[in-house]
Structure formats: structure tokens, C-alpha cells
Design a protein around this motif. Structure first.
Motif, mmCIF file in Angstrom:
data_model
loop_
_atom_site.group_PDB
_atom_site.id
_atom_site.type_symbol
_atom_site.label_atom_id
_atom_site.label_comp_id
_atom_site.label_asym_id
_atom_site.label_seq_id
_atom_site.Cartn_x
_atom_site.Cartn_y
_atom_site.Cartn_z
ATOM 1 N N TYR A 1 0.866 -1.187 0.000
ATOM 2 C CA TYR A 1 0.000 0.000 0.000
ATOM 3 C C TYR A 1 0.895 1.227 0.000
ATOM 4 O O TYR A 1 1.311 1.701 1.051
ATOM 5 C CB TYR A 1 -0.853 0.039 1.263
ATOM 6 C CG TYR A 1 -2.044 -0.883 1.269
ATOM 7 C CD1 TYR A 1 -2.072 -2.067 0.569
ATOM 8 C CD2 TYR A 1 -3.163 -0.548 2.007
ATOM 9 C CE1 TYR A 1 -3.165 -2.898 0.589
ATOM 10 C CE2 TYR A 1 -4.270 -1.371 2.044
ATOM 11 C CZ TYR A 1 -4.265 -2.544 1.328
ATOM 12 O OH TYR A 1 -5.351 -3.359 1.357
ATOM 13 N N THR A 2 1.199 1.730 -1.161
ATOM 14 C CA THR A 2 2.081 2.890 -1.204
ATOM 15 C C THR A 2 1.838 3.697 -2.461
ATOM 16 O O THR A 2 1.172 3.256 -3.391
ATOM 17 C CB THR A 2 3.561 2.453 -1.114
ATOM 18 O OG1 THR A 2 4.375 3.582 -0.876
ATOM 19 C CG2 THR A 2 4.011 1.739 -2.370
ATOM 20 N N GLU A 3 2.414 4.854 -2.474
ATOM 21 C CA GLU A 3 2.372 5.747 -3.615
ATOM 22 C C GLU A 3 3.427 5.254 -4.597
ATOM 23 O O GLU A 3 4.581 5.091 -4.215
ATOM 24 C CB GLU A 3 2.676 7.164 -3.108
ATOM 25 C CG GLU A 3 2.206 8.271 -3.996
ATOM 26 C CD GLU A 3 3.074 8.488 -5.219
ATOM 27 O OE1 GLU A 3 4.259 8.129 -5.236
ATOM 28 O OE2 GLU A 3 2.529 9.035 -6.175
ATOM 29 N N PRO A 4 3.050 4.972 -5.843
ATOM 30 C CA PRO A 4 4.006 4.355 -6.778
ATOM 31 C C PRO A 4 5.297 5.119 -7.003
ATOM 32 O O PRO A 4 6.358 4.508 -7.129
ATOM 33 C CB PRO A 4 3.203 4.279 -8.083
ATOM 34 C CG PRO A 4 1.789 4.263 -7.654
ATOM 35 C CD PRO A 4 1.717 5.104 -6.414
ATOM 36 N N ILE A 5 5.259 6.428 -7.059
ATOM 37 C CA ILE A 5 6.465 7.203 -7.362
ATOM 38 C C ILE A 5 7.504 7.071 -6.252
ATOM 39 O O ILE A 5 8.698 7.017 -6.513
ATOM 40 C CB ILE A 5 6.115 8.685 -7.626
ATOM 41 C CG1 ILE A 5 5.304 8.784 -8.923
ATOM 42 C CG2 ILE A 5 7.360 9.559 -7.687
ATOM 43 C CD1 ILE A 5 4.778 10.165 -9.236
ATOM 44 N N THR A 6 7.057 6.988 -5.018
ATOM 45 C CA THR A 6 7.992 6.909 -3.889
ATOM 46 C C THR A 6 8.141 5.491 -3.351
ATOM 47 O O THR A 6 8.791 5.288 -2.341
ATOM 48 C CB THR A 6 7.534 7.832 -2.747
ATOM 49 O OG1 THR A 6 6.233 7.419 -2.320
ATOM 50 C CG2 THR A 6 7.500 9.278 -3.189
ATOM 51 N N GLY A 7 7.578 4.508 -4.044
ATOM 52 C CA GLY A 7 7.572 3.137 -3.552
ATOM 53 C C GLY A 7 8.898 2.409 -3.587
ATOM 54 O O GLY A 7 9.061 1.375 -2.959
ATOM 55 N N PHE B 1 9.027 -2.110 -5.145
ATOM 56 C CA PHE B 1 7.625 -1.898 -5.484
ATOM 57 C C PHE B 1 7.462 -1.668 -6.991
ATOM 58 O O PHE B 1 6.526 -2.178 -7.608
ATOM 59 C CB PHE B 1 7.059 -0.722 -4.690
ATOM 60 C CG PHE B 1 5.586 -0.496 -4.908
ATOM 61 C CD1 PHE B 1 4.664 -1.491 -4.621
ATOM 62 C CD2 PHE B 1 5.130 0.708 -5.402
ATOM 63 C CE1 PHE B 1 3.305 -1.294 -4.817
ATOM 64 C CE2 PHE B 1 3.763 0.921 -5.599
ATOM 65 C CZ PHE B 1 2.852 -0.083 -5.304
ATOM 66 N N THR B 2 8.387 -0.935 -7.584
ATOM 67 C CA THR B 2 8.344 -0.692 -9.031
ATOM 68 C C THR B 2 8.411 -2.017 -9.785
ATOM 69 O O THR B 2 7.640 -2.252 -10.716
ATOM 70 C CB THR B 2 9.507 0.229 -9.461
ATOM 71 O OG1 THR B 2 9.341 1.491 -8.805
ATOM 72 C CG2 THR B 2 9.539 0.435 -10.955
ATOM 73 N N ASN B 3 9.317 -2.884 -9.384
ATOM 74 C CA ASN B 3 9.433 -4.197 -10.027
ATOM 75 C C ASN B 3 8.173 -5.028 -9.821
ATOM 76 O O ASN B 3 7.747 -5.757 -10.715
ATOM 77 C CB ASN B 3 10.666 -4.940 -9.518
ATOM 78 C CG ASN B 3 11.954 -4.310 -10.010
ATOM 79 O OD1 ASN B 3 11.978 -3.634 -11.036
ATOM 80 N ND2 ASN B 3 13.033 -4.501 -9.266
ATOM 81 N N TYR B 4 7.583 -4.925 -8.646
ATOM 82 C CA TYR B 4 6.342 -5.653 -8.351
ATOM 83 C C TYR B 4 5.221 -5.173 -9.274
ATOM 84 O O TYR B 4 4.471 -5.978 -9.836
ATOM 85 C CB TYR B 4 5.979 -5.452 -6.882
ATOM 86 C CG TYR B 4 4.723 -6.147 -6.440
ATOM 87 C CD1 TYR B 4 4.606 -7.537 -6.457
ATOM 88 C CD2 TYR B 4 3.632 -5.414 -5.996
ATOM 89 C CE1 TYR B 4 3.458 -8.169 -6.039
ATOM 90 C CE2 TYR B 4 2.474 -6.042 -5.581
ATOM 91 C CZ TYR B 4 2.390 -7.420 -5.605
ATOM 92 O OH TYR B 4 1.240 -8.049 -5.198
ATOM 93 N N ASN C 1 -5.075 0.620 -6.091
ATOM 94 C CA ASN C 1 -3.984 1.263 -5.370
ATOM 95 C C ASN C 1 -4.557 2.193 -4.320
ATOM 96 O O ASN C 1 -5.538 2.887 -4.563
ATOM 97 C CB ASN C 1 -3.065 2.039 -6.312
ATOM 98 C CG ASN C 1 -1.859 2.595 -5.590
ATOM 99 O OD1 ASN C 1 -1.936 3.646 -4.980
ATOM 100 N ND2 ASN C 1 -0.755 1.869 -5.636
ATOM 101 N N THR C 2 -3.950 2.191 -3.145
ATOM 102 C CA THR C 2 -4.423 3.038 -2.042
ATOM 103 C C THR C 2 -3.545 4.256 -1.814
ATOM 104 O O THR C 2 -3.863 5.079 -0.970
ATOM 105 C CB THR C 2 -4.482 2.230 -0.728
ATOM 106 O OG1 THR C 2 -3.165 1.791 -0.415
ATOM 107 C CG2 THR C 2 -5.414 1.055 -0.840
ATOM 108 N N TRP D 1 -8.526 3.135 -4.248
ATOM 109 C CA TRP D 1 -9.245 2.806 -3.019
ATOM 110 C C TRP D 1 -8.670 3.738 -1.956
ATOM 111 O O TRP D 1 -7.581 3.519 -1.455
ATOM 112 C CB TRP D 1 -8.992 1.355 -2.653
ATOM 113 C CG TRP D 1 -9.659 0.893 -1.414
ATOM 114 C CD1 TRP D 1 -9.416 1.310 -0.132
ATOM 115 C CD2 TRP D 1 -10.672 -0.103 -1.301
ATOM 116 N NE1 TRP D 1 -10.212 0.638 0.751
ATOM 117 C CE2 TRP D 1 -10.992 -0.239 0.055
ATOM 118 C CE3 TRP D 1 -11.332 -0.899 -2.231
ATOM 119 C CZ2 TRP D 1 -11.952 -1.131 0.515
ATOM 120 C CZ3 TRP D 1 -12.276 -1.790 -1.771
ATOM 121 C CH2 TRP D 1 -12.583 -1.901 -0.418
ATOM 122 N N SER D 2 -9.400 4.791 -1.633
ATOM 123 C CA SER D 2 -8.897 5.782 -0.688
ATOM 124 C C SER D 2 -9.184 5.361 0.751
ATOM 125 O O SER D 2 -10.319 5.035 1.098
ATOM 126 C CB SER D 2 -9.545 7.142 -0.951
ATOM 127 O OG SER D 2 -9.179 8.064 0.051
#
Length: 146
Positions: free
Chosen positions: A6-12, A16-19, A34-35, A57-58
Motif C-alpha cells: 500500500y504505497t504511492e508508486p512514485i515513492t515506492g 515496489f516498481t518491479n512488483y 492502489n491506495t 481505493w482511498s
């Protein structure tokens, strides 16, 4: 499908990017939830990594699950044009025992969902205030929302 992180993609980060890149190999008819996305730049990056726009999903309303909070602040956390960059948008509600007075948070969330391009957190909060509280309390509590 909701990715496990559960994270913001840019800062993940790289893991997480590979996932998310791996999630791109899933069949195209599987939506990805994505939350952490709160803006168009992040939604676009998610699409770049996964090949599809996210379903957001907020957890904004649920993040106030504190029994001492009686009035949840108005919803903030979505770019005005984010609806153009997502497959859907929903809110995880607070537990009923932790919901704010008369569900004012739901008024502001619904207001955002209805018209994100013209959404104003302050104006939405004022409208929710007047809709949800008894008329007698308007004068007493007006300073709170102004």
C-alpha cells in the motif's frame, strides 16, 4: 487485485516498481487497485508500470478511526482531474463507531466523487455542516467551518 504494498508508486522504491511491472503481466481484464495514489502524475506512472490505469481505493476516511475525533476534516487528496486517469475511485469508510458526527465526512467524499473538477474542500465542508447538523447549532458552530 490489490497489490500487497500500500504505497504511492512514485515513492515506492525499486522493489515496489518491479512488483508493479510484474503485475503488468496479469490478464488485461484484471483491474489493479492502489491506495496510495493522490495525483495524476502518480496515476500516470502507475499506468506506465502496469499498462493500465489504477482503481483508487482511498483510505482517507478510515485513517481517522480515533474515538476522540468527532468531526473528520473535509476530503483532501485527489487532483481535480484525477478521474480522467483512473478506472474507478472508492472510499474505505470509517467503522460506524468511529464515524464523525452525522457522517459529515461522507458528504465531502460524495461531493468530490460527484464533481472532482469543481470540488472545494472548504465549501464542501460548509455544505456538509449545514446539511448534517440541527438548525439550532448553525449559529453556535458557524465559526468552526469558517
Amino acid at each position: 487485485m490489490c497489490p500487497l504494498t500500500y504505497t504511492e508508486p512514485i515513492t515506492g522504491g525499486e522493489k515496489f516498481t518491479n512488483y508493479l511491472k510484474y503485475c503488468a503481466t496479469l490478464p488485461a481484464d484484471i483491474e489493479l487497485i492502489n491506495t496510495g495514489i493522490k495525483n495524476m502524475k502518480s496515476a500516470e506512472y502507475f499506468k506506465q508500470l502496469t499498462g493500465r490505469y489504477p482503481f483508487i481505493w482511498s483510505n482517507y476516511l478510515a485513517s481517522f478511526e480515533n474515538p476522540n475525533v468527532k468531526l473528520i476534516p473535509p476530503f483532501e487528496g485527489g487532483d481535480k482531474d484525477i478521474h480522467k486517469f483512473v478506472n474507478g475511485y472508492t472510499f474505505l469508510p470509517a467503522m460506524p463507531s468511529a464515524e464523525d458526527y452525522n457522517g459529515m465526512s461522507w458528504f465531502t467524499a460524495a461531493d468530490f466523487m460527484w464533481n472532482p473538477e469543481n470540488y472545494s474542500p472548504d465549501l464542501s465542508y460548509q455544505k456538509a455542516f449545514y446539511k448534517s447538523l440541527p438548525l439550532a447549532s448553525h449559529t453556535i458552530l458557524k465559526e468552526y467551518v469558517d
